[in-house]
Design an enzyme around this catalytic site. Sequence first.
Site, mmCIF file in Angstrom:
data_model
loop_
_atom_site.group_PDB
_atom_site.id
_atom_site.type_symbol
_atom_site.label_atom_id
_atom_site.label_comp_id
_atom_site.label_asym_id
_atom_site.label_seq_id
_atom_site.Cartn_x
_atom_site.Cartn_y
_atom_site.Cartn_z
ATOM 1 N N ARG A 111 98.368 133.289 67.039
ATOM 2 C CA ARG A 111 98.729 134.510 66.710
ATOM 3 C C ARG A 111 97.686 135.102 65.758
ATOM 4 N NH1 ARG A 111 103.056 130.572 66.067
ATOM 5 N NH2 ARG A 111 104.993 131.346 67.012
ATOM 6 N N LYS A 128 104.284 129.317 62.086
ATOM 7 C CA LYS A 128 105.299 129.589 61.475
ATOM 8 C C LYS A 128 106.056 128.249 60.722
ATOM 9 C CE LYS A 128 106.444 133.663 64.051
ATOM 10 N NZ LYS A 128 107.722 134.414 64.801
ATOM 11 N N HIS A 186 98.499 140.602 69.721
ATOM 12 C CA HIS A 186 99.551 140.003 70.434
ATOM 13 C C HIS A 186 99.687 140.388 71.968
ATOM 14 C CE1 HIS A 186 103.399 138.031 69.588
ATOM 15 N NE2 HIS A 186 104.062 138.705 70.417
ATOM 16 N N ARG A 237 97.636 137.485 73.147
ATOM 17 C CA ARG A 237 98.352 136.351 73.261
ATOM 18 C C ARG A 237 99.164 136.153 74.785
ATOM 19 N NH1 ARG A 237 101.008 132.211 69.844
ATOM 20 N NH2 ARG A 237 103.094 132.446 69.817
ATOM 21 N N HIS A 244 105.787 127.913 70.299
ATOM 22 C CA HIS A 244 107.158 128.340 69.886
ATOM 23 C C HIS A 244 108.173 127.178 69.750
ATOM 24 C CE1 HIS A 244 106.300 131.844 72.980
ATOM 25 N NE2 HIS A 244 105.949 132.131 71.797
ATOM 26 N N TYR A 248 107.732 134.582 79.520
ATOM 27 C CA TYR A 248 106.302 134.604 80.431
ATOM 28 C C TYR A 248 106.395 134.404 81.898
ATOM 29 C CZ TYR A 248 104.181 134.913 75.777
ATOM 30 O OH TYR A 248 103.894 135.259 74.593
#
Length: 318
Positions: free
Chosen positions: A169, A193, A264, A267, A290, A299
């Site tokens: 990210r 995150k 993004h 990515r 994730h 994806y």
Amino acid sequence: MAGTAELRAGLPPALAESLDGWEEHLRLQRDLSAHTVRGYVSDVVSLLDHLARRQGATPADLDLATLRSWLAAGRTRGDSRSTTARRSASARSFTAYLRRSGQVAEDVGLRLASPKAHRTLPGVLGTEQARAVLEQAAQPVGEGEEPAETALRLRNVLVLELLYASGIRVGELVGLDVDDVDRGRRLLRVFGKGRKERSVPFGAPAAQALETWLTGGRPTLATPDSGPALLLGARGGRLDAREARRVVHTAVQAAPGTPDIGPHGLRHSAATHVLEGGADLRSVQELLGHASLATTQVYTHVTVERLRTVHAQAHPRA
């Protein structure tokens, strides 16, 4: 319409105090990024302003009817399903905090239903388009370029190479320190995150761009205040995420025939190309950081959609 700061300043004291405590909880206990905290807080400020307009003055006044009418008002203003789903998640986080902290007897957010966000196909570059963007960005300008201009160009090449090579990210990219890069093993130590740490590999072109930046670019921009930041801005401070986004948009627009995407999109492109190259979904999940495999599965939709497009164009009886 009033902004978040103005709405927050006008909240009743008891609601403002609960909001302050929840924000501190998000920062210190859940260790969320500043960007995520701002988004959560903005949503809940809107909710509490809605509550105050319905004559609510304390957390105990927040009920399911208020939550539902707040979301309905957003939909009337044109909120998308994904926005409504996000606002619902923010509200549930807040009501759960109120219950855990003993400010209310019941977590009313547990009974709040919200639509699931549509998983749209993300915009991606084709492999040849990605190569064209990176090759064009790496082209030397020629004679007469100032040292600072050269340094910024080398930095921009590294921004593009690392984003595409690793799929990280943009916030993770600008947060990298020099010591977060294992140049021998070509690994990045990334804090995603929730400050979750993971190691992400990068390839030879990104490694070359990194060496060129560290030897011929970063020393030119570095100042005593630069600290350990890997990527620097024009004044020597840590590169800002907004500037990194501008770098990507500018580079993509300079390559003919490419869709306008930002970090993004790079990515998304990296994940799609890795999957198309034969990687399994679990590996891509780890690469992207994730928490849920369901997030990564979008994806597979991209690659299937590409397969359908190729089939429609190439098969004689499509």
